[in-house]
Motif scaffolding. Structure first.
Motif, PDB file in Angstrom:
ATOM      1  N   GLU A 350       0.754  -0.954   0.426  1.00 27.07           N
ATOM      2  CA  GLU A 350      -0.334  -0.094  -0.267  1.00 27.07           C
ATOM      3  C   GLU A 350       0.841   1.106   0.015  1.00 27.07           C
ATOM      4  OE1 GLU A 350      -2.284  -0.575   2.833  1.00 27.07           O
ATOM      5  OE2 GLU A 350      -3.766  -1.929   2.365  1.00 27.07           O
ATOM      6  N   LEU A 353       1.755   1.991  -3.287  1.00 25.53           N
ATOM      7  CA  LEU A 353       1.058   2.099  -4.233  1.00 25.53           C
ATOM      8  C   LEU A 353       0.359   3.742  -4.257  1.00 25.53           C
ATOM      9  CD1 LEU A 353      -1.395   1.829  -6.010  1.00 25.53           C
ATOM     10  CD2 LEU A 353      -2.490   0.958  -4.580  1.00 25.53           C
ATOM     11  N   GLN A 357       1.358   6.407  -6.486  1.00 24.44           N
ATOM     12  CA  GLN A 357      -0.798   7.701  -6.425  1.00 24.44           C
ATOM     13  C   GLN A 357       0.917   9.022  -6.389  1.00 24.44           C
ATOM     14  OE1 GLN A 357      -2.731   6.561  -4.475  1.00 24.44           O
ATOM     15  NE2 GLN A 357      -3.814   4.192  -5.141  1.00 24.44           N
TER      16      GLN A 357
END
Length: 438
Positions: A350, A353, A357
């Protein structure tokens, strides 16, 4: 195959459980299993002592009763001998033989006292001169031990002979005798009374409840007068044996020893019979004590075995429960570790990620800003180009308009820059009211 792997894993976990099991738990389980046997052992030792003491007390009480019975019988025989001595006095053998009342008196004595089998008088050469059995007159007893003991002058008072078979009915008996003396104090024969050994053994039978008990009556020099049960009776006891050694030390007592006759260990209580050189004993085999002890302890030992088996089962359940808890705890720890690793992996993914992002958002933001600034720069460059053209043609008013247009573009760039700085510094924009009219 998966089942085999699961069994192998459980076995390895079981091995690790026993390798890391608490010593205190092992000690507690061991103590729980040993405690019933320790208690049973202590009670068995204490009860064996109690059974032994009870056997000793029984032997002592019994030997007192046997001694009193034997004493009364022997005293009766001694009184009979002295009564006959008083009746005959120093009469000659001719006077004794011619007195019909004496033979009747002897017969009455034997009839009155069933413990007497024969009573009579013997002259100095060993011939029976008077007896309750008339047919014994003239019979020689010079070969008998009791006559030789008195004729040799080796005995003072009452003499107890070794057991011999009766010449009338062949029954075993021993003889009590005293010496007669004439007016000059010389040996003049003996007075005897024969005692059948069955009279004692019949009485002793009621004190001997079963096998394992023994009642002997022994002369002080080791001659065995009688013994019940009468199996393999020796003629004499060993002078250095335990029985004679103890009677030399004390007239009564109790001791435990291995018999030199049949090599059986017995508890022996003994006592001297009155003041006579006769000793009687009541003996209990050690095996009787063991059998009595085992009979009392067998139910307790059986209960201990049952309790031990129950404790073993309970201990097995406790260990199995602890083992299952250990296996479950190990599995839970392994699962928790796996979950923790999975959570960390997911958090890392995460984070990656989110970082991607962010970078994508930053790229889009940078692209938008670059596009805006490119447009602004295009406006500035375009206005500067127009200013150059206007200056070449001398159109000053047009130059002024181009400058204002460039300044407007620069103000727009300044506003965009401020907003970027506010975003990077996490500053909260100031909200104020403004007029929208020109």
């Amino acid at each position: 195959m998966h089942q085999n792997e699961a069994d192998t894993q459980e076995d390895s976990q079981t091995i690790r459980f026993f390798q890391h099991i608490s010593p205190s738990l092992l000690a507690l389980l061991g103590l729980a299993l040993l405690m019933p046997w320790l208690l049973t052992g202590w009670f068995g030792w204490y009860h064996y002592g109690s059974v032994t003491r009870e056997a000793e007390h029984t032997a002592q009480r019994s030997v007192v009763a046997l001694q009193e019975h034997a004493g009364s019988v022997l005293e009766t025989h001694a009184l009979v001998l002295h009564q006959i001595e008083a009746l005959t006095g120093q009469q000659s053998w001719g006077e004794i033989s011619s007195d019909p009342r004496l033979e009747g008196t002897l017969t009455q004595l034997v009839t009155r006292f069933p413990q007497l089998s024969a009573v009579g008088l013997v002259d100095a050469v060993g011939q029976v001169r008077l007896c309750n059995h008339g047919q014994h007159r003239g019979v020689s007893v010079a070969d008998r031990q009791y006559f030789g003991a008195h004729s040799n002058g080796n005995v003072q008072g009452v003499f107890f002979s070794e057991p011999e078979s009766s010449r009338i009915h062949g029954e075993p008996q021993f003889t009590m005798s005293i010496a007669r003396h004439n007016a000059q104090g010389q040996f003049d024969g003996i007075i005897f009374a024969s005692v059948p050994v069955r009279y004692f053994t019949d009485f002793w039978r009621q004190f001997v409840p079963s096998e394992g008990y023994l009642v002997p009556m022994v002369r002080g020099d080791g001659v065995l007068l009688t013994r019940y049960p009468a199996a393999n009776n020796p003629r004499n006891l060993d002078i250095n044996g335990p029985f004679l050694s103890h009677i030399r030390e004390a007239s009564h007592g109790i001791y435990t020893a291995v018999s030199q006759v049949d090599h059986i260990e017995r508890i022996n209580a003994y006592s001297q019979v009155k003041d006579y050189p006769i000793y009687i004993s009541y003996s209990v085999e050690r095996n009787v004590v063991w059998q009595r002890w085992w009979g009392d302890m067998a139910p307790g030992i059986l209960i201990t075995i049952v309790v031990t088996m129950a404790l073993i089962g309970l201990a097995g359940l406790v260990v199995r429960r602890a083992q299952l808890q250990h296996i479950a705890l190990t599995r839970w720890r392994n699962t928790a570790s796996t979950l923790e690793l999975e959570i960390k992996r997911r958090e890392h993914a995460e984070a990656v990620l989110r970082q991607g992002q962010k970078m994508e958002a930053l790229g889009q933001l940078a692209g938008g800003i670059a596009h805006d600034f490119n447009n602004l720069l295009a406006g500035v460059v375009g206005n500067l180009e127009m200013m150059r053209i206007h200056l070449e043609h001398g159109r000053l008013e047009a130059v002024s308009r181009s400058i204002k247009a460039a300044e407007s573009v620069a103000d727009t760039a300044t506003a965009i820059t401020k907003r970027l700085l506010m975003f990077s510094r996490r500053e909260v924009p100031t909200v104020r009211a403004c007029s929208v009219s020109f």
